[in-house]
Enzyme design. Structure first.
Site, PDB file in Angstrom:
ATOM      1  N   THR A   8       0.837  -1.204   0.000  1.00 19.21           N
ATOM      2  CA  THR A   8       0.000   0.000   0.000  1.00 19.21           C
ATOM      3  C   THR A   8       0.870   1.252   0.000  1.00 19.21           C
ATOM      4  OG1 THR A   8      -1.796   1.165   1.158  1.00 19.21           O
ATOM      5  CG2 THR A   8      -0.171   0.089   2.555  1.00 19.21           C
ATOM      6  N   SER A   9       0.298   2.335  -0.516  1.00 19.47           N
ATOM      7  CA  SER A   9       0.991   3.620  -0.419  1.00 19.47           C
ATOM      8  C   SER A   9       0.275   4.497   0.603  1.00 19.47           C
ATOM      9  CB  SER A   9       0.996   4.309  -1.786  1.00 19.47           C
ATOM     10  OG  SER A   9      -0.342   4.469  -2.211  1.00 19.47           O
ATOM     11  N   ASP A  66      -8.523  -3.266  -0.854  1.00 24.44           N
ATOM     12  CA  ASP A  66      -9.289  -2.276  -1.595  1.00 24.44           C
ATOM     13  C   ASP A  66     -10.546  -1.969  -0.788  1.00 24.44           C
ATOM     14  OD1 ASP A  66      -9.244  -0.626  -3.920  1.00 24.44           O
ATOM     15  OD2 ASP A  66     -11.036  -1.675  -4.585  1.00 24.44           O
ATOM     16  N   PHE A 144      -8.222   9.422   7.550  1.00 26.14           N
ATOM     17  CA  PHE A 144      -7.961   9.864   6.166  1.00 26.14           C
ATOM     18  C   PHE A 144      -9.244   9.703   5.355  1.00 26.14           C
ATOM     19  CE2 PHE A 144      -7.336   5.345   6.370  1.00 26.14           C
ATOM     20  CZ  PHE A 144      -7.802   4.862   5.164  1.00 26.14           C
ATOM     21  N   ASP A 147     -13.192   9.658   6.361  1.00 24.15           N
ATOM     22  CA  ASP A 147     -13.360   9.525   7.819  1.00 24.15           C
ATOM     23  C   ASP A 147     -14.109  10.699   8.470  1.00 24.15           C
ATOM     24  OD1 ASP A 147     -12.308   7.020   8.078  1.00 24.15           O
ATOM     25  OD2 ASP A 147     -10.305   7.678   8.689  1.00 24.15           O
ATOM     26  N   LYS A 167     -11.078   3.568  16.083  1.00 23.33           N
ATOM     27  CA  LYS A 167     -11.627   3.331  14.735  1.00 23.33           C
ATOM     28  C   LYS A 167     -11.557   1.841  14.395  1.00 23.33           C
ATOM     29  CE  LYS A 167     -11.047   4.201   9.797  1.00 23.33           C
ATOM     30  NZ  LYS A 167     -10.236   4.745   8.708  1.00 23.33           N
TER      31      LYS A 167
HETATM   32  P1  IMP Z   1      -8.719   2.579  -1.871  1.00 28.75           P
HETATM   33  O1  IMP Z   1      -8.985   1.329  -1.112  1.00 28.75           O
HETATM   34  O2  IMP Z   1      -7.363   3.112  -1.534  1.00 28.75           O
HETATM   35  O3  IMP Z   1      -8.994   2.444  -3.344  1.00 28.75           O
HETATM   36  O4  IMP Z   1      -9.721   3.661  -1.272  1.00 28.75           O
HETATM   37  C1  IMP Z   1     -10.812   4.190  -1.957  1.00 28.75           C
HETATM   38  C2  IMP Z   1     -11.183   5.549  -1.408  1.00 28.75           C
HETATM   39  O5  IMP Z   1     -11.875   5.381  -0.192  1.00 28.75           O
HETATM   40  C3  IMP Z   1      -9.993   6.462  -1.133  1.00 28.75           C
HETATM   41  O6  IMP Z   1     -10.355   7.792  -1.459  1.00 28.75           O
HETATM   42  C4  IMP Z   1      -9.789   6.358   0.343  1.00 28.75           C
HETATM   43  O7  IMP Z   1      -9.299   7.557   0.882  1.00 28.75           O
HETATM   44  C5  IMP Z   1     -11.209   6.057   0.840  1.00 28.75           C
HETATM   45  N1  IMP Z   1     -11.132   5.186   1.992  1.00 28.75           N
HETATM   46  C6  IMP Z   1     -10.687   3.908   2.030  1.00 28.75           C
HETATM   47  N2  IMP Z   1     -10.712   3.440   3.283  1.00 28.75           N
HETATM   48  C7  IMP Z   1     -11.181   4.443   4.046  1.00 28.75           C
HETATM   49  C8  IMP Z   1     -11.377   4.577   5.442  1.00 28.75           C
HETATM   50  O8  IMP Z   1     -11.116   3.677   6.250  1.00 28.75           O
HETATM   51  N3  IMP Z   1     -11.862   5.765   5.842  1.00 28.75           N
HETATM   52  C9  IMP Z   1     -12.143   6.786   4.993  1.00 28.75           C
HETATM   53  N4  IMP Z   1     -11.947   6.727   3.700  1.00 28.75           N
HETATM   54  C10 IMP Z   1     -11.455   5.553   3.227  1.00 28.75           C
END
Ligand code: IMP
Length: 195
Positions: A8-9, A66, A144, A147, A167
């Site tokens: 992950t990044s 994801d 992030f 949230d 969380k």
């Molecule tokens: P991905 O899993 O990185 O593709 O996340 C998809 C989108 O959902 C991104 O914009 C993340 O910032 C948001 N996201 C993923 N997990 C969370 C979380 O636990 N809290 C808030 N936003 C999330």
């Protein structure tokens, strides 16, 4: 100590996983390898594609994740498009789009799909979900992504008003990570058998 790599990044995701893993005897390392996030119908497809891609380039035990936010009033949107929509309009854009929506339609859930792969065994998926409501304004300084606008059912605070440990108790990722750790503990994977 056994080691697993989290591909992950996202520092926020890694922090949450690191906290969870601190309860175990497994060492977790962040590895920012990058993989294409395909346009797909489901998070599961995205995770499976990521596993396929990474396993050809990395020969150690790893997992990736994801996640997406699914809003009832928008028939589950942004869902698999969550990252793109967050990038384009952010939390304030979502709140604006939701102005005037009835309380019921403010309901939403997060879903996390973890894909784990160990050399010489088949990939495994672990899923976690959390149901809640989209708040009327962004609140909180932790976390992030979405949230600041997500309040889990039964709580009054947004995820961004909770620290990582709190969380993790409620979140989609906390749940999928629990399943991954249970899987390790149950000794189904050769590398982690002795734990
Ligand atoms: P991905 O899993 O990185 O593709 O996340 C998809 C989108 O959902 C991104 O914009 C993340 O910032 C948001 N996201 C993923 N997990 C969370 C979380 O636990 N809290 C808030 N936003 C999330």
């Amino acid at each position: 100590m056994k080691t697993v790599y989290f591909i992950t990044s996202n520092k926020g995701k890694f922090l949450e996983a690191k906290k969870k893993f601190s309860e175990s005897e497994i060492n977790i390392i962040k590895k920012d390898l990058g993989y294409p996030e395909i346009q797909a119908e489901s998070l599961e497809e995205v995770a499976n594609f990521g596993i396929e891609y990474i396993q050809k380039r990395f020969d150690k035990s790893f997992f990736l994740e994801d996640a997406g936010l699914f809003i009832d009033g928008f028939n589950g949107f942004p869902g698999v498009y969550s990252a793109y929509i967050f990038h384009k309009i952010g939390c304030s854009g979502i709140i604006k789009l939701m102005e005037g929506l009835e309380e019921n339609n403010r309901k939403a859930h997060f879903k996390s799909v973890i894909g784990f792969k160990e050399p010489n065994s088949k990939p495994e998926l672990f899923i976690g979900e959390v149901y809640g409501t989209i708040s009327k304004k962004p609140l909180g300084k932790y976390g992030f992504g979405y949230d600041p606008i997500f309040i889990p059912d039964g709580e009054e605070k947004t995820f961004a008003q909770m620290d990582t440990v709190e969380k993790n108790q409620f979140s989609h990722r906390g749940k999928s990570l629990n399943k991954l750790l249970d899987f390790f503990k149950n000794g189904k994977i050769e590398t982690f058998k002795s734990l």
